[in-house]
Write a protein that holds these residues in place. Structure first.
Motif, PDB file in Angstrom:
ATOM      1  N   LEU A   2     106.634 -22.520  16.513  1.00 40.11           N
ATOM      2  CA  LEU A   2     107.806 -22.995  15.787  1.00 40.11           C
ATOM      3  C   LEU A   2     109.037 -22.819  16.676  1.00 40.11           C
ATOM      4  CD1 LEU A   2     107.281 -21.408  12.240  1.00 40.11           C
ATOM      5  CD2 LEU A   2     106.439 -23.604  13.099  1.00 40.11           C
ATOM      6  N   VAL A   3     109.957 -23.755  16.608  1.00 40.95           N
ATOM      7  CA  VAL A   3     111.179 -23.656  17.383  1.00 40.95           C
ATOM      8  C   VAL A   3     112.371 -23.801  16.444  1.00 40.95           C
ATOM      9  CG1 VAL A   3     111.102 -26.128  17.949  1.00 40.95           C
ATOM     10  CG2 VAL A   3     112.514 -24.582  19.321  1.00 40.95           C
ATOM     11  N   PHE A   4     113.384 -22.955  16.620  1.00 40.18           N
ATOM     12  CA  PHE A   4     114.598 -22.979  15.813  1.00 40.18           C
ATOM     13  C   PHE A   4     115.796 -23.138  16.743  1.00 40.18           C
ATOM     14  CE2 PHE A   4     111.441 -20.516  13.573  1.00 40.18           C
ATOM     15  CZ  PHE A   4     111.463 -21.076  12.310  1.00 40.18           C
ATOM     16  N   GLN A   5     116.736 -23.983  16.327  1.00 45.47           N
ATOM     17  CA  GLN A   5     117.907 -24.272  17.158  1.00 45.47           C
ATOM     18  C   GLN A   5     119.150 -24.230  16.290  1.00 45.47           C
ATOM     19  OE1 GLN A   5     117.328 -27.506  19.835  1.00 45.47           O
ATOM     20  NE2 GLN A   5     119.501 -27.821  20.221  1.00 45.47           N
ATOM     21  N   THR A   6     120.172 -23.487  16.737  1.00 39.61           N
ATOM     22  CA  THR A   6     121.388 -23.339  15.941  1.00 39.61           C
ATOM     23  C   THR A   6     122.478 -24.308  16.352  1.00 39.61           C
ATOM     24  OG1 THR A   6     122.207 -21.633  17.452  1.00 39.61           O
ATOM     25  CG2 THR A   6     120.949 -20.903  15.539  1.00 39.61           C
ATOM     26  N   SER A   7     122.458 -24.777  17.572  1.00 37.91           N
ATOM     27  CA  SER A   7     123.523 -25.664  18.033  1.00 37.91           C
ATOM     28  C   SER A   7     122.978 -27.042  18.347  1.00 37.91           C
ATOM     29  CB  SER A   7     124.187 -25.092  19.293  1.00 37.91           C
ATOM     30  OG  SER A   7     123.254 -24.991  20.342  1.00 37.91           O
ATOM     31  N   GLY A   8     123.762 -28.053  18.052  1.00 39.68           N
ATOM     32  CA  GLY A   8     123.411 -29.416  18.402  1.00 39.68           C
ATOM     33  C   GLY A   8     122.299 -30.011  17.560  1.00 39.68           C
ATOM     34  N   SER A   9     121.895 -29.344  16.510  1.00 37.39           N
ATOM     35  CA  SER A   9     120.816 -29.895  15.689  1.00 37.39           C
ATOM     36  C   SER A   9     121.388 -30.694  14.541  1.00 37.39           C
ATOM     37  CB  SER A   9     119.944 -28.758  15.140  1.00 37.39           C
ATOM     38  OG  SER A   9     120.714 -27.900  14.339  1.00 37.39           O
ATOM     39  N   ASN A  10     120.627 -31.718  14.151  1.00 36.41           N
ATOM     40  CA  ASN A  10     121.040 -32.597  13.058  1.00 36.41           C
ATOM     41  C   ASN A  10     120.245 -32.225  11.823  1.00 36.41           C
ATOM     42  OD1 ASN A  10     121.714 -34.636  11.316  1.00 36.41           O
ATOM     43  ND2 ASN A  10     120.802 -36.283  12.521  1.00 36.41           N
ATOM     44  N   THR A  11     120.907 -31.597  10.849  1.00 39.82           N
ATOM     45  CA  THR A  11     120.205 -31.159   9.648  1.00 39.82           C
ATOM     46  C   THR A  11     120.464 -32.065   8.460  1.00 39.82           C
ATOM     47  OG1 THR A  11     122.065 -29.719   9.060  1.00 39.82           O
ATOM     48  CG2 THR A  11     120.319 -28.765  10.405  1.00 39.82           C
ATOM     49  N   SER A  12     121.028 -33.235   8.694  1.00 45.98           N
ATOM     50  CA  SER A  12     121.362 -34.123   7.577  1.00 45.98           C
ATOM     51  C   SER A  12     120.181 -34.978   7.149  1.00 45.98           C
ATOM     52  CB  SER A  12     122.535 -35.035   7.970  1.00 45.98           C
ATOM     53  OG  SER A  12     122.170 -35.865   9.064  1.00 45.98           O
ATOM     54  N   ARG A  13     119.084 -34.964   7.928  1.00 43.41           N
ATOM     55  CA  ARG A  13     117.931 -35.782   7.598  1.00 43.41           C
ATOM     56  C   ARG A  13     116.681 -35.138   8.172  1.00 43.41           C
ATOM     57  NH1 ARG A  13     117.253 -41.056  11.097  1.00 43.41           N
ATOM     58  NH2 ARG A  13     115.136 -40.487  10.532  1.00 43.41           N
ATOM     59  N   ILE A  14     115.530 -35.720   7.864  1.00 40.42           N
ATOM     60  CA  ILE A  14     114.274 -35.235   8.424  1.00 40.42           C
ATOM     61  C   ILE A  14     114.228 -35.568   9.913  1.00 40.42           C
ATOM     62  CG2 ILE A  14     111.771 -35.390   8.274  1.00 40.42           C
ATOM     63  CD1 ILE A  14     112.165 -36.474   5.410  1.00 40.42           C
ATOM     64  N   LYS A  15     113.780 -34.620  10.700  1.00 39.86           N
ATOM     65  CA  LYS A  15     113.592 -34.859  12.128  1.00 39.86           C
ATOM     66  C   LYS A  15     112.108 -34.721  12.459  1.00 39.86           C
ATOM     67  CE  LYS A  15     114.910 -33.318  16.760  1.00 39.86           C
ATOM     68  NZ  LYS A  15     115.670 -32.320  17.558  1.00 39.86           N
ATOM     69  N   ILE A  16     111.498 -35.810  12.963  1.00 41.04           N
ATOM     70  CA  ILE A  16     110.096 -35.783  13.363  1.00 41.04           C
ATOM     71  C   ILE A  16     110.010 -35.166  14.754  1.00 41.04           C
ATOM     72  CG2 ILE A  16     108.005 -37.139  13.714  1.00 41.04           C
ATOM     73  CD1 ILE A  16     109.035 -37.171  10.849  1.00 41.04           C
ATOM     74  N   ILE A  17     109.228 -34.105  14.887  1.00 43.01           N
ATOM     75  CA  ILE A  17     109.150 -33.380  16.151  1.00 43.01           C
ATOM     76  C   ILE A  17     108.230 -34.084  17.144  1.00 43.01           C
ATOM     77  CG2 ILE A  17     108.605 -31.156  17.210  1.00 43.01           C
ATOM     78  CD1 ILE A  17     111.013 -31.127  15.300  1.00 43.01           C
ATOM     79  N   ASN A  18     107.128 -34.674  16.649  1.00 39.27           N
ATOM     80  CA  ASN A  18     106.102 -35.216  17.544  1.00 39.27           C
ATOM     81  C   ASN A  18     105.870 -36.711  17.287  1.00 39.27           C
ATOM     82  OD1 ASN A  18     105.095 -34.614  14.989  1.00 39.27           O
ATOM     83  ND2 ASN A  18     103.017 -34.348  15.726  1.00 39.27           N
ATOM     84  N   ASN A  19     106.922 -37.507  17.350  1.00 37.11           N
ATOM     85  CA  ASN A  19     106.824 -38.939  17.073  1.00 37.11           C
ATOM     86  C   ASN A  19     106.639 -39.705  18.385  1.00 37.11           C
ATOM     87  OD1 ASN A  19     106.811 -41.248  15.569  1.00 37.11           O
ATOM     88  ND2 ASN A  19     108.994 -41.238  15.079  1.00 37.11           N
ATOM     89  N   PRO A  20     105.542 -40.474  18.588  1.00 39.25           N
ATOM     90  CA  PRO A  20     104.475 -40.812  17.645  1.00 39.25           C
ATOM     91  C   PRO A  20     103.567 -39.621  17.308  1.00 39.25           C
ATOM     92  CG  PRO A  20     104.588 -42.402  19.443  1.00 39.25           C
ATOM     93  CD  PRO A  20     105.430 -41.246  19.846  1.00 39.25           C
ATOM     94  N   VAL A  21     102.930 -39.706  16.133  1.00 36.32           N
ATOM     95  CA  VAL A  21     102.108 -38.634  15.589  1.00 36.32           C
ATOM     96  C   VAL A  21     100.648 -38.922  15.917  1.00 36.32           C
ATOM     97  CG1 VAL A  21     101.363 -37.549  13.449  1.00 36.32           C
ATOM     98  CG2 VAL A  21     103.749 -38.180  13.746  1.00 36.32           C
ATOM     99  N   THR A  22      99.866 -37.847  16.157  1.00 42.64           N
ATOM    100  CA  THR A  22      98.427 -38.018  16.349  1.00 42.64           C
ATOM    101  C   THR A  22      97.677 -37.396  15.167  1.00 42.64           C
ATOM    102  OG1 THR A  22      98.434 -36.039  17.746  1.00 42.64           O
ATOM    103  CG2 THR A  22      98.560 -38.178  18.862  1.00 42.64           C
ATOM    104  N   GLU A  23      97.271 -36.155  15.288  1.00 44.38           N
ATOM    105  CA  GLU A  23      96.498 -35.518  14.223  1.00 44.38           C
ATOM    106  C   GLU A  23      97.360 -34.816  13.181  1.00 44.38           C
ATOM    107  OE1 GLU A  23      93.042 -35.631  13.770  1.00 44.38           O
ATOM    108  OE2 GLU A  23      93.382 -37.213  15.234  1.00 44.38           O
ATOM    109  N   LYS A  24      98.567 -34.360  13.563  1.00 48.26           N
ATOM    110  CA  LYS A  24      99.438 -33.638  12.639  1.00 48.26           C
ATOM    111  C   LYS A  24     100.855 -34.197  12.712  1.00 48.26           C
ATOM    112  CE  LYS A  24      97.164 -29.137  12.289  1.00 48.26           C
ATOM    113  NZ  LYS A  24      97.328 -27.667  12.432  1.00 48.26           N
ATOM    114  N   LEU A  25     101.503 -34.242  11.548  1.00 48.18           N
ATOM    115  CA  LEU A  25     102.913 -34.600  11.461  1.00 48.18           C
ATOM    116  C   LEU A  25     103.720 -33.304  11.403  1.00 48.18           C
ATOM    117  CD1 LEU A  25     105.335 -36.505  10.898  1.00 48.18           C
ATOM    118  CD2 LEU A  25     104.755 -36.321   8.463  1.00 48.18           C
TER     119      LEU A  25
END
Length: 546
Positions: A455-478
């Motif tokens: 898991l990665v957590f970021q306090t600066s520069g992150s956009n929390t106003s919407r869902i952020k897909i970490i691994n787009n395109p997705v393979t086995e896990k979203l």
């Protein structure tokens, strides 16, 4: 030719069968121009289709002037193993935003329905005709396009009461819109016995409602609104009924989701004792605890060699069933080959619905089974949460942190509890890093370790106003991150581009940034939309599955 009469009568006794077919969806409140429908789901252990010729649906209606029952003798058609069967008031039919759907097996207003051992009758409580088989009821003529089989009742208690019978034995009872009364309403219990004259070779039977006050029922406390109904959030799931709405819609002939090993109320242990090619292996399984109302509990064992690993489908091979009538009856042992096969244990309550489906991996050294690992950041406080199955295999959990995602050091150790079955853990610390990584090092009883995802957590520069897909395109896990202001449950849903629901998952999340992973091995390649809602606000975005 008229069948030989076989009369089944239940006086002062209710038999509730261990069913193979149960309701999966009921579209009770169609908008103007739309059509009622219902969907059945087959939980049978058989690999062959099951005939519905001996099945009967009975619904209750009540107005200020009259009351009685509608009876549907289902046609001589079949339902596939782990498959669906849909009946509607027209074919093609319209429902909840969908027009001209052909996803029904029959229309109860068609001549093909009546010529195939099916009928719908409406019986009113009165005694004008004494020669119709029902001394206390008279049959009322139905309109040509009858679209009120699921009658909306007003007043105190259930809005809808729906019964399903197999050869005259009650197998599924639904009580929807109960208004605080999660049981069969008194006005039904005081109704006179109802004689059901079945077509074809099916046995006739008489229903004695006087003892229905104690039968097991499945309920939803809410009333359906216009253009709504009810559906299970996973196929065959016990107690998994939801009221449909704009975000959660009907999907006739399409899965509502899959039952996993971590839902339900029945706690079951299952472990494979691996043998050899010559001897085979054995799976040992047992009910550890369950509500008394769940018994008898049936345990169905399958080889997990179907289309999707860890999910029950028609291609998984049934091996054996055992039943526990009380918690002290187990454990059971089932031998199987090939010796290295993964297994499934399908746990069914006395109603016949599925409490859980346990995936039992076949490995020489059993790992700790991690159900989820997630966390949130609020200000500088990191809170990690995880859940494991078969907790009795766990020894300890070492929480590791990293500033670069490559070099990890220990942040702390959480010792496993002595609880068997599912267990929940958490870890909290404060950090000054703008970006920080965490993972679990999980030790089993043999002190063999394996790692979780990171898991990665970021306090600066992150956009929390919407869902952020970490691994787009997705393979086995979203894998995605999103932010909420409160600790609360959310519903996560995945739709294909035609708007059909492909997956629905309810989970508790936490205030601040959340990171969640969901399996997507079931989904074919394409573009999908993911939606996260807490009932008041909604976040959506799209992703690509490769």
């Amino acid at each position: 030719m008229k069948k030989t009469l076989l009369l089944i009568t239940f006086i002062g006794l209710v038999l509730v069968s261990r069913t193979q077919v149960i309701f999966n969806e009921v579209y009770t409140d169609p908008a103007a121009g739309n059509n009622e429908f219902f969907e059945l789901y087959n939980t049978s252990t058989s690999s062959s289709p099951l005939s519905l010729d001996h099945y009967t649906i009975v619904t209750y209606f009540e107005t200020p002037k009259e009351q009685g029952f509608c009876v549907m003798d289902l046609p001589n058609l079949s339902i596939a193993p782990k498959g669906y069967f849909v009946g509607a008031s027209d074919l093609p039919f319209d429902y909840q935003g969908v027009t001209n759907s052909t996803a029904a097996d029959f229309s109860w207003n068609s001549s093909a329905f009546t010529s195939n051992n099916g009928y719908v009758k409406k019986w009113i409580l009165q005694s004008g005709n004494l020669g119709d088989g029902n001394v206390d009821y008279d049959e009322e003529n139905l309109p040509a396009n009858f679209n009120d089989f699921f009658f909306r009742r007003t007043g105190v208690g259930a809005t809808y009461t729906i019964f399903l019978y197999n050869n005259g034995v009650l197998i599924n009872a639904l009580v929807f819109g109960t208004g605080g009364l999660p049981a069969v309403i008194p006005s039904i219990i005081t109704m006179p016995p109802l004689f059901v004259d079945m077509s074809g070779s099916s046995p006739d039977f008489t229903i004695d409602f006087s003892s229905y006050s104690s039968i097991p029922v499945e309920t939803v406390m809410q009333d359906a609104g216009n253009d709504n109904g009810y559906f299970r959030k996973a196929d065959g799931l016990c107690g998994g009924w939801l009221k449909s709405d704009a975000q959660a819609q009907h999907t006739p002939q399409v899965t509502n989701g899959y039952v996993d090993g971590y839902s339900g109320d029945i706690s079951v242990s299952a472990i494979i004792q691996r043998g050899s090619i010559a001897t085979g292996s054995k799976i040992v399984y047992d009910v550890l605890s369950a509500p008394s109302t769940s018994f008898p509990v049936q345990l169905d064992v399958y080889k997990d060699n179907g289309l999707t690993l860890s999910r029950l489908d028609a291609n998984d091979n049934y091996v054996e069933s055992n039943t526990e009538y009380q918690v002290t009856d187990g454990s059971f042992t089932t031998w199987f080959t090939p010796y290295d096969m993964n297994m499934l244990v399908v746990v069914k309550s006395n109603v016949g619905c599925i409490d859980k489906i346990m995936f039992v991996p076949n490995v020489s050294t059993l790992p700790v089974k991690l159900i989820y690992f997630q966390g949130n950041m609020e200000n500088n406080k990191i809170t990690l949460h995880w859940n494991v199955a078969q907790n009795e295999l766990s020894n300890r959990f070492e929480v590791e942190r990293s500033a670069d995602g490559k070099n990890f050091t220990s942040a702390g150790v959480v010792v496993a509890t002595t609880k068997s079955g599912s267990e929940y853990y958490s870890f909290t610390e404060t950090t000054d890093n703008d970006k920080i990584y965490y993972r679990l090092k999980m030790y089993n009883k043999k002190d063999v370790a394996e790692f979780s995802k990171t898991l990665v957590f970021q306090t600066s520069g992150s956009n929390t106003s919407r869902i952020k897909i970490i691994n787009n395109p997705v393979t086995e896990k979203l894998t995605m991150s999103f932010s909420l202001t409160n600790n609360e449950p959310v519903e996560i849903k995945i739709y294909d581009l035609s708007g059909r629901l492909q997956m629905s998952q309810r989970m508790n999340v936490y205030a601040g940034n959340n990171l969640v992973s969901l399996p997507l091995s079931f989904a074919p390649k394409g573009v999908y939309a993911v939606e996260i809602t807490n009932g008041l606000e909604r976040q959506t975005t799209k992703f690509v599955k490769q």
